[in-house]
Design a protein around this motif. Structure first.
Motif, PDB file in Angstrom:
ATOM      1  N   THR A 218       1.043  -1.003  -0.307  1.00  0.00           N
ATOM      2  CA  THR A 218       0.108  -0.017  -0.065  1.00  0.00           C
ATOM      3  C   THR A 218       0.782   1.352  -0.023  1.00  0.00           C
ATOM      4  O   THR A 218       1.921   1.501   0.858  1.00  0.00           O
ATOM      5  N   GLU A 219       0.216   2.366  -0.849  1.00  0.00           N
ATOM      6  CA  GLU A 219       1.320   3.282  -0.938  1.00  0.00           C
ATOM      7  C   GLU A 219      -0.310   4.455  -0.694  1.00  0.00           C
ATOM      8  O   GLU A 219      -0.897   3.931   0.027  1.00  0.00           O
ATOM      9  N   GLY A 220       0.554   5.911  -0.035  1.00  0.00           N
ATOM     10  CA  GLY A 220      -0.162   7.130  -0.032  1.00  0.00           C
ATOM     11  C   GLY A 220      -0.332   7.442   1.420  1.00  0.00           C
ATOM     12  O   GLY A 220       1.089   7.447   1.838  1.00  0.00           O
ATOM     13  N   ILE A 221      -0.910   8.527   2.105  1.00  0.00           N
ATOM     14  CA  ILE A 221      -0.514   9.581   2.658  1.00  0.00           C
ATOM     15  C   ILE A 221      -1.642   8.600   3.754  1.00  0.00           C
ATOM     16  O   ILE A 221      -2.688   8.741   3.981  1.00  0.00           O
ATOM     17  N   LEU A 222      -1.175   8.782   5.632  1.00  0.00           N
ATOM     18  CA  LEU A 222      -2.014   8.253   6.508  1.00  0.00           C
ATOM     19  C   LEU A 222      -2.151   9.320   6.313  1.00  0.00           C
ATOM     20  O   LEU A 222      -2.833  10.618   6.404  1.00  0.00           O
ATOM     21  N   PRO A 223      -3.855   9.364   7.059  1.00  0.00           N
ATOM     22  CA  PRO A 223      -4.357   9.848   7.843  1.00  0.00           C
ATOM     23  C   PRO A 223      -4.589  10.251   8.965  1.00  0.00           C
ATOM     24  O   PRO A 223      -3.555  10.368   9.148  1.00  0.00           O
ATOM     25  N   GLY A 224      -4.826  12.030   9.405  1.00  0.00           N
ATOM     26  CA  GLY A 224      -4.522  12.395  10.636  1.00  0.00           C
ATOM     27  C   GLY A 224      -4.380  13.817  10.471  1.00  0.00           C
ATOM     28  O   GLY A 224      -4.106  14.963  11.609  1.00  0.00           O
ATOM     29  N   GLY A 225      -3.558  14.075   9.159  1.00  0.00           N
ATOM     30  CA  GLY A 225      -3.395  15.645   8.976  1.00  0.00           C
ATOM     31  C   GLY A 225      -2.110  16.144   9.250  1.00  0.00           C
ATOM     32  O   GLY A 225      -1.696  16.692   8.987  1.00  0.00           O
ATOM     33  N   LEU A 226      -1.180  15.060   9.498  1.00  0.00           N
ATOM     34  CA  LEU A 226       0.335  15.519   9.840  1.00  0.00           C
ATOM     35  C   LEU A 226       1.113  14.767   8.139  1.00  0.00           C
ATOM     36  O   LEU A 226       2.296  15.637   8.097  1.00  0.00           O
ATOM     37  N   ASN A 227       0.180  14.414   6.934  1.00  0.00           N
ATOM     38  CA  ASN A 227       0.713  14.511   5.774  1.00  0.00           C
ATOM     39  C   ASN A 227       1.424  13.254   5.402  1.00  0.00           C
ATOM     40  O   ASN A 227       2.419  13.140   4.588  1.00  0.00           O
ATOM     41  N   VAL A 228       1.538  12.403   6.982  1.00  0.00           N
ATOM     42  CA  VAL A 228       2.997  11.355   6.308  1.00  0.00           C
ATOM     43  C   VAL A 228       2.396  10.475   5.480  1.00  0.00           C
ATOM     44  O   VAL A 228       1.207   9.672   5.522  1.00  0.00           O
ATOM     45  N   ARG A 229       3.631  10.095   4.469  1.00  0.00           N
ATOM     46  CA  ARG A 229       3.127   9.422   3.475  1.00  0.00           C
ATOM     47  C   ARG A 229       4.327   7.750   3.678  1.00  0.00           C
ATOM     48  O   ARG A 229       5.101   7.473   4.678  1.00  0.00           O
ATOM     49  N   ARG A 230       2.927   7.013   3.420  1.00  0.00           N
ATOM     50  CA  ARG A 230       3.457   5.730   3.488  1.00  0.00           C
ATOM     51  C   ARG A 230       5.038   5.385   2.919  1.00  0.00           C
ATOM     52  O   ARG A 230       5.474   5.908   1.762  1.00  0.00           O
ATOM     53  N   ARG A 231       6.171   4.990   3.572  1.00  0.00           N
ATOM     54  CA  ARG A 231       7.099   4.394   3.142  1.00  0.00           C
ATOM     55  C   ARG A 231       7.793   3.503   2.926  1.00  0.00           C
ATOM     56  O   ARG A 231       8.569   2.603   2.281  1.00  0.00           O
ATOM     57  N   ALA A 232       6.730   2.206   3.385  1.00  0.00           N
ATOM     58  CA  ALA A 232       7.525   0.598   3.353  1.00  0.00           C
ATOM     59  C   ALA A 232       7.482   0.807   1.946  1.00  0.00           C
ATOM     60  O   ALA A 232       8.275  -0.200   1.703  1.00  0.00           O
ATOM     61  N   HIS A 233       6.413   0.588   0.852  1.00  0.00           N
ATOM     62  CA  HIS A 233       6.185   0.257   0.398  1.00  0.00           C
ATOM     63  C   HIS A 233       7.656   0.505  -0.624  1.00  0.00           C
ATOM     64  O   HIS A 233       8.515  -0.685  -1.460  1.00  0.00           O
ATOM     65  N   ARG A 234       7.597   1.936  -0.712  1.00  0.00           N
ATOM     66  CA  ARG A 234       9.001   2.003  -1.238  1.00  0.00           C
ATOM     67  C   ARG A 234      10.576   1.625  -1.402  1.00  0.00           C
ATOM     68  O   ARG A 234      11.410   1.220  -1.588  1.00  0.00           O
TER      69      ARG A 234
ATOM     70  N   GLN B  63       2.385   8.083  14.457  1.00  0.00           N
ATOM     71  CA  GLN B  63       2.774   8.353  13.358  1.00  0.00           C
ATOM     72  C   GLN B  63       3.869   8.216  13.627  1.00  0.00           C
ATOM     73  O   GLN B  63       5.409   8.676  13.255  1.00  0.00           O
ATOM     74  N   ILE B  64       4.380  10.060  13.789  1.00  0.00           N
ATOM     75  CA  ILE B  64       5.765  10.287  14.301  1.00  0.00           C
ATOM     76  C   ILE B  64       5.851  10.113  16.578  1.00  0.00           C
ATOM     77  O   ILE B  64       5.405  11.042  16.769  1.00  0.00           O
ATOM     78  N   PRO B  65       6.980   9.557  16.565  1.00  0.00           N
ATOM     79  CA  PRO B  65       8.102   8.475  16.310  1.00  0.00           C
ATOM     80  C   PRO B  65       7.795   7.042  16.362  1.00  0.00           C
ATOM     81  O   PRO B  65       8.500   6.295  15.998  1.00  0.00           O
ATOM     82  N   CYS B  66       6.313   6.565  15.713  1.00  0.00           N
ATOM     83  CA  CYS B  66       6.266   5.121  16.779  1.00  0.00           C
ATOM     84  C   CYS B  66       6.517   4.931  14.812  1.00  0.00           C
ATOM     85  O   CYS B  66       7.281   3.288  15.556  1.00  0.00           O
TER      86      CYS B  66
ATOM     87  N   LEU C 194       8.206  15.704  21.465  1.00  0.00           N
ATOM     88  CA  LEU C 194       8.439  15.535  19.815  1.00  0.00           C
ATOM     89  C   LEU C 194       7.367  16.340  20.094  1.00  0.00           C
ATOM     90  O   LEU C 194       6.695  17.597  18.337  1.00  0.00           O
ATOM     91  N   ALA C 195       6.114  16.122  20.450  1.00  0.00           N
ATOM     92  CA  ALA C 195       4.552  16.686  20.345  1.00  0.00           C
ATOM     93  C   ALA C 195       4.360  18.183  20.255  1.00  0.00           C
ATOM     94  O   ALA C 195       3.677  18.450  19.808  1.00  0.00           O
ATOM     95  N   LEU C 196       5.479  18.497  21.496  1.00  0.00           N
ATOM     96  CA  LEU C 196       5.408  19.952  21.717  1.00  0.00           C
ATOM     97  C   LEU C 196       6.538  20.713  20.923  1.00  0.00           C
ATOM     98  O   LEU C 196       5.794  22.081  20.410  1.00  0.00           O
ATOM     99  N   ASN C 197       7.392  20.211  20.316  1.00  0.00           N
ATOM    100  CA  ASN C 197       8.552  20.725  19.718  1.00  0.00           C
ATOM    101  C   ASN C 197       8.805  20.995  18.112  1.00  0.00           C
ATOM    102  O   ASN C 197       9.377  21.480  17.660  1.00  0.00           O
ATOM    103  N   ILE C 198       7.393  20.090  17.730  1.00  0.00           N
ATOM    104  CA  ILE C 198       7.982  20.072  16.113  1.00  0.00           C
ATOM    105  C   ILE C 198       6.261  20.803  16.015  1.00  0.00           C
ATOM    106  O   ILE C 198       5.177  20.722  15.939  1.00  0.00           O
ATOM    107  N   ILE C 199       6.585  21.614  15.041  1.00  0.00           N
ATOM    108  CA  ILE C 199       5.247  22.389  15.220  1.00  0.00           C
ATOM    109  C   ILE C 199       4.461  21.264  13.391  1.00  0.00           C
ATOM    110  O   ILE C 199       5.119  20.974  12.067  1.00  0.00           O
ATOM    111  N   GLU C 200       2.568  21.521  13.895  1.00  0.00           N
ATOM    112  CA  GLU C 200       1.983  20.714  13.075  1.00  0.00           C
ATOM    113  C   GLU C 200       1.824  21.415  11.949  1.00  0.00           C
ATOM    114  O   GLU C 200       1.640  22.742  12.407  1.00  0.00           O
ATOM    115  N   CYS C 201       1.567  20.454  10.741  1.00  0.00           N
ATOM    116  CA  CYS C 201       1.093  21.609   9.597  1.00  0.00           C
ATOM    117  C   CYS C 201       0.053  20.661   9.424  1.00  0.00           C
ATOM    118  O   CYS C 201       0.363  19.673   9.190  1.00  0.00           O
TER     119      CYS C 201
END
Length: 485
Positions: free
Chosen positions: A256-272, A420-423, A478-485
Motif C-alpha cells: 500500500t502507498e499513499g498518505i496516512l490519515p490524521g492531517g500530518l501528511n505522513v507518507r507511507r514508506r514501506a512500499h518504496r 505516526q511520528i515517532p512511532c 516531539l509533540a510540543l517542539n515540532i510544528i504541526e502542518c
C-alpha cells in the motif's frame, strides 16, 4: 501467570491498543451489561466521559470512533475495517446510534462524548490509571440506569473500577507451571528439564482444557477439522493462525502507498523501501537489516491507517514481533518444518516474556512511556529470536534483559496524538535492536550482572517517575517542539 499468549497477542484494529481497542472493548462490555441486566430497552441516552491520556490524545488515536463502534456492538477482532467509515458517518449524519446494534437512541458527540482534558482520573481525588473512562446510561426521564468506570491498561486489556481495586482479582487460573518472575520461569524450566517454549505450551494447553476460562483463539481450520486434534495441536494451529494474520498485515503494508490519515501528511514508506531493496538484491550486506525495518514499518503504517493488526503486545509496537518473525523465516537457514517449529518457539517464548512485563510492570504508554510498548516488544522479540535459534533458556533471559536495558526511559510523545511520528520508525529501530540483543546474548557463555527481573522493576519505576507530559499526552517532547502542518 494469569495471562494467556492469546490475550497478549490479539487481533484488533489500529491505531492504538490502549486508545482504540481498549475503549471499544469497554463500550461493548458496557452495552452487553445493559442487555444482561435487562436495561437496554429502557436506555434513552448514553453519556461517555474520557479522562487523562484518553482525553488528551484520544482524537488522534481514534478513541471517539472506537467508543461509537463499541456502543454499536462491534468488537475489535471482528469489525471489518473497510466498513468503519460508513458506520461512523451514519452516526454523525443522523445524531442517532443503534445501541448494541438494536436500540436506536439519540447520540450527539458534542454532548454525549466528553473529553475531560483537565482531569487526569475519573475520581480526581484518587490516583488510578491515566486511561480512564466513565459510561452512564439514562432512561427517558433522565434517571441514571447504570454507570461503570473502565480503564484501558495497555495492550487492549481493560479493567473495571471494581476489578482494579479488588485484591488478587485475577489469581484464579491453574496451570502446571505457574511463574511470577523470570527467576521462577528459569527455575521451573530447569527443574522439569523444559525449554521456556515447552513450559508455555503446557500452560496454554491447561488454559484451553479449563472449561471455566474463555479465551478467543484465532483459527484457520474448520471446527469439524479440529475434532481429532489434541489440545497441543489446537494451540499450535492457533499460534500459526496468529502468525498468518501478522504476515497478511505485513504484506498489505508493503503493497500500500499513499498518505496516512490524521492531517500530518505522513507518507507511507514501506512500499518504496521494499521496491528499492528488491532492485539492489543482495549487493548490500546490510540488506537483511533494511528488510527488518521495512517489515516493522509496513505493519505500523497499516496500524496508523486503522487497518487490522495483532497487538504485540500493543498496537503502537505491533511491528516489532512480525518483523523479527519475517527476518527469521527469510534470512535464517532451515527446512520448512524447522522454520515452523522455530516460529512456534518464537511466539511461545516471546509471550512468556511479555507476560512478565504485563503482570509485574506495565505495557501502557500512558503509564510508563514507550519503554512499556516498543521497549517491551523489543525485549519479547529478542528473547523469542534466541528461542527460535535454539538458544538456551539463560540466553533467552539475557537477550530480553539486554533489549530492555537499552530502551529504559523512552518517552511516548506522539506528534498530534497520532501513532505516526515517532512511532512508525521507532518500531523499525526496536526490531533492529532486538536482533542485536539476541546476538549479543548468544555470544555470551557466562553469567551477566543484571537480571530480567531487575530490568522489569527498573522499567516500571522509571515509568512511574517519568512526568505525565511524556506519557502519551502529547504535552511535551516531539509533540510540543515540532510544528504541526
Amino acid at each position: 501467570m494469569n495471562t494467556s499468549l492469546f490475550e497478549l497477542f490479539k487481533i484488533g484494529i489500529g491505531p492504538s491498543s490502549s486508545h482504540t481497542v481498549g475503549p471499544m472493548r469497554a463500550a461493548l462490555r458496557f452495552t452487553r451489561e445493559l442487555t444482561e441486566k435487562n436495561l437496554l430497552e429502557q436506555t434513552a441516552r448514553v453519556n461517555v466521559d474520557l479522562y487523562g491520556s484518553l482525553a488528551l490524545t484520544g482524537i488522534g488515536h481514534g478513541t471517539d470512533r472506537a467508543i461509537l463502534l463499541g456502543l454499536l456492538g462491534e468488537a475489535p477482532d471482528t469489525v471489518d475495517p473497510y466498513t468503519v467509515e460508513t458506520k461512523i458517518a451514519a452516526i454523525r449524519n443522523t445524531n442517532t446510534l443503534a445501541l448494541g446494534g438494536s436500540k436506536t437512541i439519540p447520540f450527539s458527540e458534542a454532548e454525549d462524548l466528553n473529553f475531560r482534558r483537565n482531569q487526569m482520573y475519573p475520581d480526581p481525588a484518587v490516583h488510578s490509571h491515566p486511561n480512564g473512562m466513565r459510561f452512564t446510561a439514562f432512561d427517558n426521564a433522565g434517571r441514571k440506569l447504570a454507570e461503570e468506570v473502565f480503564y484501558s491498561i495497555g495492550g487492549g486489556f481493560i479493567v473495571s473500577e471494581a476489578e482494579r481495586t479488588a485484591v488478587s482479582a485475577t489469581d484464579t487460573r491453574t496451570v502446571p507451571y505457574p511463574f511470577r518472575s523470570a527467576a521462577d520461569l528459569l527455575a521451573l524450566a530447569k527443574q522439569h528439564n523444559l525449554t521456556i517454549a515447552h513450559l508455555m505450551l503446557a500452560n496454554e494447553v491447561a488454559l484451553l482444557n479449563d472449561p471455566a476460562i474463555s479465551i478467543t483463539r484465532p483459527q484457520t481450520i474448520s471446527a469439524s477439522s479440529q475434532i481429532n486434534l489434541s489440545a497441543e495441536q489446537k494451540i499450535r494451529a492457533s499460534i500459526l493462525a496468529l502468525w498468518q494474520i501478522m504476515q497478511q498485515c505485513t504484506e498489505r503494508g508493503i503493497a500500500t502507498e499513499g498518505i496516512l490519515p490524521g492531517g500530518l501528511n505522513v507518507r507511507r514508506r514501506a512500499h518504496r523501501l521494499a521496491e528499492r531493496l528488491n532492485t539492489i538484491g543482495s549487493k548490500d550486506p546490510l540488506a537483511p537489516i533494511d528488510w527488518v525495518t521495512v517489515y516493522a514499518m509496513a505493519v505500523n503504517e497499516e496500524n496508523a491507517g486503522g487497518g487490522r493488526v495483532v497487538t504485540a503486545p500493543t498496537n503502537g509496537a505491533a511491528g516489532v514481533i512480525p518483523a523479527i518473525g519475517n527476518y527469521y523465516l527469510r534470512f535464517i537457514d532451515g527446512t520448512e518444518a524447522e522454520k515452523e517449529e522455530g516460529i512456534l518457539r518464537y511466539f511461545l517464548t516471546a509471550a512468556a516474556i511479555g507476560i512478565l512485563y504485563k503482570e509485574n510492570a506495565s505495557i501502557s504508554g500512558a503509564e510508563v512511556g514507550c519503554q512499556g510498548e516498543v521497549g517491551v516488544a523489543c525485549s519479547m522479540a529478542a528473547g523469542g529470536l534466541v528461542a527460535a535459534l535454539n538458544g538456551t533458556n539463560a540466553q533467552i533471559e539475557h537477550a530480553a534483559e539486554i533489549a530492555m536495558e537499552h530502551n529504559l526511559g523512552m518517552t511516548c510523545d506522539p506528534i498530534g496524538g497520532l501513532v505516526q511520528i515517532p512511532c512508525i520508525e521507532r518500531n523499525g529501530m526496536g526490531a533492529v535492536k532486538a536482533i542485536n540483543a539476541a546476538r549479543m546474548a548468544m555470544h555470551e557463555t557466562g553469567d551477566h550482572k543484571l537480571s530480567l527481573d531487575q530490568i522489569i522493576a527498573t522499567m516500571y519505576q522509571t515509568g512511574l517517575d517519568m512526568q505525565s507530559r511524556y506519557k502519551e499526552t502529547s504535552l511535551a517532547g516531539l509533540a510540543l517542539n515540532i510544528i504541526e502542518c
